[in-house]
Design a protein around this motif. Structure first.
Motif, PDB file in Angstrom:
ATOM      1  N   ARG A  57       0.790  -1.228   0.000  1.00  0.00           N
ATOM      2  CA  ARG A  57       0.000   0.000   0.000  1.00  0.00           C
ATOM      3  C   ARG A  57       0.831   1.292   0.000  1.00  0.00           C
ATOM      4  NH1 ARG A  57      -4.345   2.246  -1.731  1.00  0.00           N
ATOM      5  NH2 ARG A  57      -5.283   3.761  -0.350  1.00  0.00           N
ATOM      6  N   ASP A  84       7.149   2.800  -2.211  1.00  0.00           N
ATOM      7  CA  ASP A  84       7.637   3.677  -3.275  1.00  0.00           C
ATOM      8  C   ASP A  84       8.140   2.840  -4.441  1.00  0.00           C
ATOM      9  OD1 ASP A  84       7.413   6.048  -1.622  1.00  0.00           O
ATOM     10  OD2 ASP A  84       9.121   5.236  -0.521  1.00  0.00           O
ATOM     11  N   THR A 122      -1.885   0.743  -4.988  1.00  0.00           N
ATOM     12  CA  THR A 122      -0.953   1.381  -4.063  1.00  0.00           C
ATOM     13  C   THR A 122      -1.315   2.860  -3.943  1.00  0.00           C
ATOM     14  OG1 THR A 122       0.571   1.719  -5.896  1.00  0.00           O
ATOM     15  CG2 THR A 122       0.967  -0.190  -4.528  1.00  0.00           C
ATOM     16  N   MET A 123      -0.886   3.448  -2.840  1.00  0.00           N
ATOM     17  CA  MET A 123      -1.150   4.861  -2.591  1.00  0.00           C
ATOM     18  C   MET A 123      -0.587   5.716  -3.721  1.00  0.00           C
ATOM     19  SD  MET A 123      -2.773   6.315  -0.251  1.00  0.00           S
ATOM     20  CE  MET A 123      -2.753   6.901   1.414  1.00  0.00           C
ATOM     21  N   ARG A 124       0.640   5.378  -4.121  1.00  0.00           N
ATOM     22  CA  ARG A 124       1.276   6.127  -5.208  1.00  0.00           C
ATOM     23  C   ARG A 124       0.451   6.054  -6.483  1.00  0.00           C
ATOM     24  NH1 ARG A 124       6.674   7.738  -6.281  1.00  0.00           N
ATOM     25  NH2 ARG A 124       7.677   8.274  -4.323  1.00  0.00           N
ATOM     26  N   GLU A 158      -2.713   5.473  -6.819  1.00  0.00           N
ATOM     27  CA  GLU A 158      -3.975   6.202  -6.662  1.00  0.00           C
ATOM     28  C   GLU A 158      -3.778   7.710  -6.755  1.00  0.00           C
ATOM     29  OE1 GLU A 158      -6.039   4.879  -3.167  1.00  0.00           O
ATOM     30  OE2 GLU A 158      -6.438   2.900  -4.030  1.00  0.00           O
ATOM     31  N   GLN A 159      -2.586   8.163  -6.378  1.00  0.00           N
ATOM     32  CA  GLN A 159      -2.303   9.599  -6.464  1.00  0.00           C
ATOM     33  C   GLN A 159      -1.716   9.977  -7.819  1.00  0.00           C
ATOM     34  OE1 GLN A 159       0.188  10.079  -3.046  1.00  0.00           O
ATOM     35  NE2 GLN A 159      -1.527  10.289  -1.626  1.00  0.00           N
ATOM     36  N   GLY A 160      -1.711   9.001  -8.742  1.00  0.00           N
ATOM     37  CA  GLY A 160      -1.216   9.265 -10.094  1.00  0.00           C
ATOM     38  C   GLY A 160       0.295   9.348 -10.184  1.00  0.00           C
ATOM     39  N   GLU A 161       0.970   8.817  -9.144  1.00  0.00           N
ATOM     40  CA  GLU A 161       2.433   8.835  -9.173  1.00  0.00           C
ATOM     41  C   GLU A 161       2.948   7.496  -9.667  1.00  0.00           C
ATOM     42  OE1 GLU A 161       4.398  10.380  -5.561  1.00  0.00           O
ATOM     43  OE2 GLU A 161       2.404  11.066  -5.030  1.00  0.00           O
TER      44      GLU A 161
END
Lengths: 90, 271
Positions: B133, B136, B163-165, B167-170
């Protein structure tokens, strides 16, 4: 088959690669879709399998999402050979 | 801020825990501060591979539930003072980990350590998703074998979606680590080649770990192979993989097996 073929062993790695490529192309396509399609596919297959012997490769379910309306396309192929109702075949 | 790396695979038994221990120890050897976090709640094994099984008092679930401080649960390695382990609990409650709890623990580890390695459980369920989740980067451990490659593909899909990344478009950096590679079998065309695996997964290669008795011996002794037998082929491959993970541009050399006389005689061809 020549004598030489007896000594040649067919390698299995190219078969593995090809099978994976075909399978993953299919799985990646269906990954983004909602689970609804796969649920429908399983259930439709189960209903048909009650009456006719059918391989799961012969059923295609796809969903086309439109603005106001979506189209559900179901394509079922029943091979003639096994298109005998189970009750009769048994 | 430290870097969070998830070691994942989908399939079980491919070498996630062994690779977490070997890579983590390799990075810690360079003086970086490294924390290894076992996410396999109910089936922890990283403590055993690290030889710290008798030193576990508190665990990840205790920290999340507030019954222990993070500093109490972290176990410092006896060989390397920059290497720490946060064990999983042996509780049977699968919901013992909460997303908020994991987020907090990872955030705090990031502040103290240069690298946080998350050893994922097998599967694609909640535990595996929590392990990845907040990552990096991801190390996808793969055996050159059809079921492992298929499951890796599935995990790559999850990394890009859950993953959080993501979902944040990273971007989440992904690396494939091929383990249990048998050069002789690959040369005979009996095993997927490195090229096959990379072409199918289209993720860059972190390293190739040869099938080795040394890895098993290291597990038996409870020491990461990169610490116990650093000159062995598998350990060298892990040490190089760790350098690549740290950003070094180091070419990967595919282990090469010369064709035997019998293979030539029988006309066995490499794929």
């Amino acid at each position: 088959m020549s004598i030489l073929d007896l000594f040649k062993r067919r390698t299995s790695a190219p078969v593995a690669r090809e099978r994976l490529q075909v399978l993953l192309a299919y799985e990646r396509r269906s990954r983004g879709q909602p689970d609804l399609v796969s649920v429908l596919r399983e259930e439709i297959l189960a209903v048909i399998a009650k009456h006719v012997q059918i391989d799961q490769d012969y059923i295609q379910v796809s969903m086309d999402r439109g603005e106001t309306m979506s189209t559900l396309e179901i394509d079922i192929q029943i091979p003639n050979k096994s298109a005998v109702p189970l009750a009769m075949a048994g | 801020m430290g870097k969070v790396v998830v070691v994942t695979s989908g399939k079980g038994g491919v070498g996630k825990t062994t690779s977490t221990a070997a890579l983590g120890a390799a990075v810690a050897k360079t003086g970086k501060r490294v924390a290894l976090v076992d996410f396999d709640v109910g089936l922890r094994n990283l403590d055993l591979i690290m030889g710290a099984e008798r030193r576990v008092v508190f665990d990840l679930v205790n920290v999340i539930q507030g019954t222990a401080k993070l500093s109490q649960a972290l176990i410092r390695d006896k060989r390397l003072e920059t290497l720490y382990l946060l064990p999983a609990s042996q509780t049977r409650d699968k919901d013992a980990l909460t997303e908020e709890g994991v987020a907090e623990v990872i955030a705090r580890l990031r502040q103290v350590f240069d690298y946080v390695f998350c050893d994922s459980p097998a599967g694609i369920e909640r535990g595996a998703q929590l392990a990845m989740r907040f990552a990096d980067e991801a190390v996808i451990v793969t055996n050159p074998e059809v079921s492992s490659v298929r499951d890796s593909d599935r995990i790559i899909g999850l990394l890009d979606a859950r993953t959080m990344r993501a979902e944040q478009g990273e971007h989440i950096a992904k690396h494939v680590l091929v383990t249990r590679y048998d050069a002789a079998r690959a040369a005979r065309g009996e095993m997927l080649s490195i090229d096959d695996v990379l072409e199918i997964l289209s993720v860059p290669l972190l390293g190739i770990i040869p099938e080795s008795q040394d890895v098993l011996r290291a597990s038996n002794l409870g020491a990461p192979v990169t610490l116990s037998e650093p000159t062995n082929a598998a350990a060298k491959a892990y040490l190089e993989a760790a350098r690549r993970l740290e950003g070094e541009d180091l070419p990967v050399i595919v282990p090469f097996e010369r064709k035997g006389f019998l293979d030539r005689l029988l006309g066995r061809r490499a794929a």
